[in-house]
Design a protein around this motif. Structure first.
Motif, PDB file in Angstrom:
ATOM      1  N   LEU A 217      -0.350  34.352  16.786  1.00  0.00           N
ATOM      2  CA  LEU A 217      -1.013  35.040  15.668  1.00  0.00           C
ATOM      3  C   LEU A 217      -1.446  36.428  16.110  1.00  0.00           C
ATOM      4  N   TRP A 218      -0.795  37.448  15.560  1.00  0.00           N
ATOM      5  CA  TRP A 218      -1.132  38.832  15.864  1.00  0.00           C
ATOM      6  C   TRP A 218      -1.514  39.619  14.618  1.00  0.00           C
ATOM      7  N   LEU A 219      -1.302  39.018  13.455  1.00  0.00           N
ATOM      8  CA  LEU A 219      -1.550  39.707  12.177  1.00  0.00           C
ATOM      9  C   LEU A 219      -3.000  40.140  12.033  1.00  0.00           C
ATOM     10  N   PRO A 220      -3.259  41.200  11.277  1.00  0.00           N
ATOM     11  CA  PRO A 220      -4.648  41.601  11.016  1.00  0.00           C
ATOM     12  C   PRO A 220      -5.410  40.483  10.311  1.00  0.00           C
ATOM     13  N   LEU A 221      -6.518  40.050  10.880  1.00  0.00           N
ATOM     14  CA  LEU A 221      -7.308  38.982  10.261  1.00  0.00           C
ATOM     15  C   LEU A 221      -8.150  39.512   9.117  1.00  0.00           C
ATOM     16  N   SER A 222      -8.241  40.838   8.994  1.00  0.00           N
ATOM     17  CA  SER A 222      -8.927  41.433   7.856  1.00  0.00           C
ATOM     18  C   SER A 222      -8.086  41.326   6.594  1.00  0.00           C
ATOM     19  N   HIS A 223      -6.831  40.959   6.746  1.00  0.00           N
ATOM     20  CA  HIS A 223      -5.886  40.849   5.627  1.00  0.00           C
ATOM     21  C   HIS A 223      -5.763  39.398   5.203  1.00  0.00           C
ATOM     22  N   SER A 224      -5.473  39.186   3.935  1.00  0.00           N
ATOM     23  CA  SER A 224      -5.429  37.816   3.407  1.00  0.00           C
ATOM     24  C   SER A 224      -4.310  36.985   4.029  1.00  0.00           C
ATOM     25  N   PHE A 225      -3.214  37.603   4.467  1.00  0.00           N
ATOM     26  CA  PHE A 225      -2.115  36.877   5.105  1.00  0.00           C
ATOM     27  C   PHE A 225      -2.621  36.194   6.373  1.00  0.00           C
ATOM     28  N   GLY A 226      -3.356  36.940   7.205  1.00  0.00           N
ATOM     29  CA  GLY A 226      -3.908  36.359   8.425  1.00  0.00           C
ATOM     30  C   GLY A 226      -4.896  35.251   8.133  1.00  0.00           C
ATOM     31  N   LYS A 227      -5.746  35.468   7.133  1.00  0.00           N
ATOM     32  CA  LYS A 227      -6.765  34.474   6.783  1.00  0.00           C
ATOM     33  C   LYS A 227      -6.129  33.186   6.277  1.00  0.00           C
ATOM     34  N   THR A 228      -5.092  33.286   5.470  1.00  0.00           N
ATOM     35  CA  THR A 228      -4.484  32.061   4.929  1.00  0.00           C
ATOM     36  C   THR A 228      -3.791  31.260   6.036  1.00  0.00           C
ATOM     37  N   LEU A 229      -3.290  31.958   7.075  1.00  0.00           N
ATOM     38  CA  LEU A 229      -2.710  31.244   8.215  1.00  0.00           C
ATOM     39  C   LEU A 229      -3.771  30.443   8.955  1.00  0.00           C
ATOM     40  N   LEU A 230      -4.978  31.007   9.079  1.00  0.00           N
ATOM     41  CA  LEU A 230      -6.069  30.279   9.733  1.00  0.00           C
ATOM     42  C   LEU A 230      -6.384  28.981   8.998  1.00  0.00           C
ATOM     43  N   CYS A 231      -6.270  29.017   7.680  1.00  0.00           N
ATOM     44  CA  CYS A 231      -6.554  27.798   6.893  1.00  0.00           C
ATOM     45  C   CYS A 231      -5.538  26.705   7.203  1.00  0.00           C
ATOM     46  N   GLY A 232      -4.269  27.085   7.350  1.00  0.00           N
ATOM     47  CA  GLY A 232      -3.259  26.109   7.728  1.00  0.00           C
ATOM     48  C   GLY A 232      -3.487  25.569   9.126  1.00  0.00           C
ATOM     49  N   VAL A 233      -3.871  26.450  10.043  1.00  0.00           N
ATOM     50  CA  VAL A 233      -4.169  26.040  11.417  1.00  0.00           C
ATOM     51  C   VAL A 233      -5.269  24.990  11.439  1.00  0.00           C
ATOM     52  N   ILE A 234      -6.330  25.249  10.683  1.00  0.00           N
ATOM     53  CA  ILE A 234      -7.479  24.335  10.662  1.00  0.00           C
ATOM     54  C   ILE A 234      -7.092  22.988  10.053  1.00  0.00           C
ATOM     55  N   HIS A 235      -6.335  23.028   8.963  1.00  0.00           N
ATOM     56  CA  HIS A 235      -6.007  21.770   8.283  1.00  0.00           C
ATOM     57  C   HIS A 235      -5.144  20.856   9.144  1.00  0.00           C
ATOM     58  N   VAL A 236      -4.115  21.397   9.813  1.00  0.00           N
ATOM     59  CA  VAL A 236      -3.207  20.529  10.574  1.00  0.00           C
ATOM     60  C   VAL A 236      -3.568  20.455  12.051  1.00  0.00           C
ATOM     61  N   GLY A 237      -4.428  21.379  12.524  1.00  0.00           N
ATOM     62  CA  GLY A 237      -4.799  21.361  13.938  1.00  0.00           C
ATOM     63  C   GLY A 237      -3.745  21.957  14.847  1.00  0.00           C
ATOM     64  N   MET A 238      -3.051  22.967  14.367  1.00  0.00           N
ATOM     65  CA  MET A 238      -1.976  23.589  15.139  1.00  0.00           C
ATOM     66  C   MET A 238      -2.528  24.556  16.187  1.00  0.00           C
ATOM     67  N   PRO A 239      -2.175  24.404  17.458  1.00  0.00           N
ATOM     68  CA  PRO A 239      -2.636  25.350  18.479  1.00  0.00           C
ATOM     69  C   PRO A 239      -2.090  26.746  18.222  1.00  0.00           C
ATOM     70  N   THR A 240      -2.952  27.746  18.412  1.00  0.00           N
ATOM     71  CA  THR A 240      -2.598  29.123  18.046  1.00  0.00           C
ATOM     72  C   THR A 240      -3.075  30.102  19.115  1.00  0.00           C
ATOM     73  N   TYR A 241      -2.142  30.904  19.606  1.00  0.00           N
ATOM     74  CA  TYR A 241      -2.480  31.978  20.537  1.00  0.00           C
ATOM     75  C   TYR A 241      -2.814  33.217  19.713  1.00  0.00           C
ATOM     76  N   VAL A 242      -3.975  33.809  19.968  1.00  0.00           N
ATOM     77  CA  VAL A 242      -4.477  34.926  19.154  1.00  0.00           C
ATOM     78  C   VAL A 242      -4.516  36.192  20.005  1.00  0.00           C
ATOM     79  N   ASP A 243      -3.756  37.198  19.580  1.00  0.00           N
ATOM     80  CA  ASP A 243      -3.691  38.445  20.348  1.00  0.00           C
ATOM     81  C   ASP A 243      -3.164  39.545  19.426  1.00  0.00           C
ATOM     82  N   GLY A 244      -4.031  40.468  19.064  1.00  0.00           N
ATOM     83  CA  GLY A 244      -3.649  41.515  18.118  1.00  0.00           C
ATOM     84  C   GLY A 244      -3.016  42.736  18.744  1.00  0.00           C
TER      85      GLY A 244
END
Length: 596
Positions: A217-244
């Motif tokens: 995950l490198w997308l801007p988290l200030s943008h809705s695209f990044g935020k909606t990905l976080l929701c999917g991560v939380i729901h399924v528990g997918m491990p995510t490397y975060v580096d902008g």
């Protein structure tokens, strides 16, 4: 949803961040993320943050952004997102208009953007990096201090955050995202908890994300695209490397080896440009093998898209193409990609076809800030290239009489913050949101976006032209393109402003008389003009007569967010571009009658 995830898989990897010495990823478990988010939440409660109170985050994509966002929501508050590239004037406007009580800034430099601004609602500034200024107004503290204060509160009242979360309703405000906008002042989009939870569930239902995936995950988290990905991560528990850090992306893909990566089209265009220009400059057999492999892959994909069988001979040829060419491109992306997703701007159909040919199919999607970003997407294994796929979940979609796409459902915003008239204008009488995009739905539910309603160009001859379609076609033809902007509104013919990809054009120039020359000198040369002219001729052969590009100006620099010509989500701000380069545009129409 977040607390249920922490409870369900406390020991599993949740998020990783780069080690301080860049030696590799440092992972936090869901239990650790939950503990830190609760401590931040308790700390924010101590600063007076209550239900639906706004807390602004002004920082780049990093793990601390996610922890702060989760902490804000666990405190009952709502996150106001601010892009780290936002200028001081707009930063102050967003914080004032949102009524944010606390600002969480990346460092003192970001915090300085509000210096001297009149922000009556703001009571505290929290710094992620660097020491707090003891004499600052409003008072400052560090995120680490806030977390420690919250942890102390939870020692004496361990159930505090669970009680707060229990009081949060699905219709409570979760996020306030200010549209970067291609024109005018940004508007605050009010997004609810229900919509974000809907996004997480919908993404999991269509198989786009899985618990066993690994996301980069490198997308801007200030943008809705990044935020909606976080929701999917939380729901399924997918491990995510975060580096902008975008400059580290290519290097770290080989280290992280993700199975899932999402991005704006510009990232995929750069990969495409690099692959094509490397093959072309290699010349001889290398270039011929690359061209044969791409042609073979496209033949296979075209048959699959048409629902026709792929012959045994073509399958054998494709296997050889993958071994000789495509495996190298796959390795460049880490070698384990299962799903690539493109969103936030249109993806060229030809570039999508290239990636599918390379066995790296891109699931193009569609959505808006006002609709929580994720609305339509192509399913893995069921792509229809040239469309943005089918609707997620139970989202309702219909096409208005003028072709405008209308949406209704859980992910749609409550409204624009403090703008009742604009909110009313954004909806139809029966509650559908007016997207401003023009599109078509086929019989199988696949949506095709044809253009932005407000971006359609009408020439002085009365003909409508779709700039984004022509721009996408040119990007696929010319692998040296960075940005293309078609001009033609109220003009008697169409022209185009063009910027070139610095890396790609340097590679092109490397073996000739322009080798080692500065970018501006290369793009202003007669050799580049002749090369671009040839690509424009190829483009015009594919266009209607009234769409053809009569003149092109190659600009001496690229379009940038900092100069106000691109939004942070990499959309072209057409009016700003036309203002910045008015002299160049007028030069292409000298001696002609241009109606203003």
């Amino acid at each position: 949803m977040f607390l249920k995830r922490v409870s369900a898989s406390p020991d599993r990897d949740a998020f990783a961040h780069p080690a301080p010495d860049d030696s590799g990823p440092v992972w936090l478990s869901w239990a650790q993320v939950g503990q830190r988010a609760k401590a931040i939440a308790a700390g924010l409660r101590g600063l007076g943050v209550g239900h639906e109170d706004r807390v602004a985050i002004l920082a780049n994509t990093r793990l601390d952004w996610i922890l702060a966002d989760l902490g804000i929501m666990c405190a009952g508050g709502a996150t106001t997102t601010v892009y780290p590239t936002t200028e001081p004037e707009d930063t102050a406007f967003i914080i004032a208009d949102s009524g944010s009580r606390v600002l969480i800034a990346e460092d003192a430099g970001q915090a300085a953007k509000i210096s001297g601004a009149d922000l009556p609602s703001l009571t505290h500034v929290v710094l992620i990096d660097g020491p707090a200024d003891p004499g600052a107004t409003p008072p400052q503290l560090t995120l680490a201090d806030l977390e420690v204060q919250g942890a102390l509160v939870l020692e004496s009242d361990p159930d505090l955050i669970d009680r707060v979360v229990a009081e949060i309703d699905q219709d409570h405000l979760a996020t306030l995202i200010y549209t970067s906008g291609t024109t005018g002042r940004p508007k605050g989009v009010e997004l609810m908890h229900a919509g974000w939870c809907w996004e997480g569930v919908a993404q999991a239902q269509l198989g786009l994300i899985r618990a066993e995936d690994l996301q980069y995950l490198w997308l801007p988290l200030s943008h809705s695209f990044g935020k909606t990905l976080l929701c999917g991560v939380i729901h399924v528990g997918m491990p995510t490397y975060v580096d902008g850090r975008l400059d580290k992306l290519v290097e770290l893909l080989g280290v992280i080896k993700p199975t899932l990566m999402c991005g704006a089209p510009r990232i995929f265009e750069k990969v495409y440009n690099r692959a094509v220009t490397t093959a072309q400059t290699g010349g001889g057999a290398k270039a011929k093998i690359f061209a044969w492999a791409v042609q073979t892959g496209k033949r296979k994909v075209s048959l699959e898209q048409a629902g026709k069988p792929v012959s045994a001979g073509l399958r054998i040829s494709y296997g050889l193409a993958e071994k000789l060419v495509f495996s190298k491109l796959q390795a460049r992306l880490g070698g384990r990609i299962r799903v690539l997703v493109s969103g936030s701007a249109p993806l060229s159909q030809d570039i999508a076809l290239f990636f599918a040919a390379a066995n790296l199919p891109i699931s193009e999607g569609y959505g808006l800030t006002e609709t929580s970003a994720g609305n339509f997407v192509n399913r893995p294994g069921a792509l229809k290239i040239g469309t943005v796929g089918k609707a997620l979940g139970d989202l309702e979609c219909k096409i208005d009489s003028d072709g405008e796409i209308l949406l209704r459902g859980a992910p749609v915003m409550r409204g624009y913050h403090n703008l009742p008239t604009e909110t009313a204008d954004a909806f139809t009488p029966d509650g559908f949101f007016r997207t401003g995009d023009i599109g078509e739905l086929d019989d199988n539910g696949f949506l095709k976006i044809t253009d932005r309603k407000k971006d359609l160009v009408k020439t002085s001859g009365g003909k409508y032209v779709s700039p984004s379609r022509i721009e996408g076609m040119f990007k696929a033809l010319c692998p040296y393109t960075s940005q293309a902007v078609v001009i033609g509104q109220a003009r008697n013919y169409c022209t185009m402003l063009l910027t070139l990809d610095a890396d790609a054009i340097a590679t092109w120039a490397a073996n000739g008389p322009l080798a080692g020359r500065p970018y501006a000198e290369i793009v202003g040369s007669a050799e580049v003009a002749a090369m671009i002219d040839d690509y424009v001729k190829q483009l015009n052969d594919k266009l209607n007569r009234w769409e053809t590009i009569k003149k092109v100006t190659v600009l001496s620099r690229d379009l940038t967010v900092e100069d106000g010509e691109m939004t942070p989500s990499m959309k072209i701000k057409r009016r700003s571009v036309e203002t910045s380069f008015a002299t160049e545009i007028n030069g292409m129409y000298q001696g002609t009658l241009a109606q203003i």
